[in-house]
Design an enzyme around this catalytic site. Structure first.
Site, mmCIF file in Angstrom:
data_model
loop_
_atom_site.group_PDB
_atom_site.id
_atom_site.type_symbol
_atom_site.label_atom_id
_atom_site.label_comp_id
_atom_site.label_asym_id
_atom_site.label_seq_id
_atom_site.Cartn_x
_atom_site.Cartn_y
_atom_site.Cartn_z
ATOM 1 N N GLU A 12 0.830 -1.203 0.000
ATOM 2 C CA GLU A 12 0.000 0.000 0.000
ATOM 3 C C GLU A 12 0.865 1.255 0.000
ATOM 4 O OE1 GLU A 12 -3.633 -1.989 2.642
ATOM 5 O OE2 GLU A 12 -1.926 -1.019 3.633
ATOM 6 N N ASP A 181 -11.678 -7.711 -1.148
ATOM 7 C CA ASP A 181 -12.360 -9.009 -1.145
ATOM 8 C C ASP A 181 -13.685 -8.869 -0.416
ATOM 9 O OD1 ASP A 181 -11.495 -10.549 1.848
ATOM 10 O OD2 ASP A 181 -10.524 -8.714 1.216
#
Length: 217
Positions: A12, A181
């Site tokens: 990230e 997800d």
């Protein structure tokens, strides 16, 4: 205006650092989990003195309207793994640290600015983000969490701890979480791994657009 952005993981951090070369924007990695998140937020406040802090990164999504690569912006945050009991205080609810708000809320002006970014190209949801020290990789665990918080839009491991630290230090805060997800539609976190393998690139453009809009207001 100085803006601090906190992420949990190197993958990230790499993506967000590529988006910013302004000295008024600092992107730092705190590490995974609530303790790392709180320590990272406090360090950023002490050393950088930001005017606001953003929690950014990925999260598991919840809800029929939420899909992978959608972005959830926090309008409330709490913990999904905190319970202080009723022996001393019967008013403290599940997910609340005794003596602190039941739910932390972002600065209203930051939320308003975030919601103004909604376009046909950006699927942005405002909602509750719940945080806990658990990577949700089974449907059973996700069902347990949403049993307590059916309205939750995202589940992560850092945002509420950063929000709590900002609340204590009186620093405006907001969280943007890209959905990697949907645990109730997944098996063995396969969506999560596929997200990083194939579609994570450019997933943090909403955070970038938000920061640019705040700096250029």
């Amino acid at each position: 205006m100085k803006i601090g952005i906190i992420v949990a993981m190197d993958k990230e951090l790499r993506q967000l650092q590529q988006l910013f070369n302004d000295g008024n924007v600092l992107v730092q990695k705190c590490g995974i989990g609530k303790v790392n998140a709180a320590l990272g937020a406090q360090r950023m406040i002490n050393e950088f003195h930001p005017d606001c802090i953003i929690s950014s990164g990925c999260a598991g999504g919840n809800g029929d309207d939420v899909n992978i690569q959608d972005v959830v912006v926090s309008n409330e945050l709490c913990y999904h793994d905190v319970y202080c009991g009723t022996a001393i205080d019967t008013t403290t609810i599940y997910g609340q640290v005794q003596g602190l708000p039941a739910r932390f809320k972002p600065a209203p002006e930051l939320l308003e600015k975030a919601l103004s970014l909604q376009t046909s190209d950006i699927s942005l949801h405002q909602g509750l983000i719940v945080t806990g020290d658990w990577f949700v990789d089974t449907k059973e665990k996700m069902r347990e969490i949403v049993g307590h918080f059916p309205e939750a839009k995202a589940v992560d491991m850092e945002s509420c701890a950063i929000a709590q630290t900002c609340y204590i230090n009186k620093v405006p805060f907001i969280s943007f979480r890209v959905i990697s997800d949907i645990p109730l539609r997944d098996t063995d976190a396969s969506q999560y791994h596929n997200f990083w393998d194939t579609i994570a690139e450019h997933s943090f453009r909403v955070t970038h657009t938000f920061v640019e809009s705040v700096l250029n207001r």
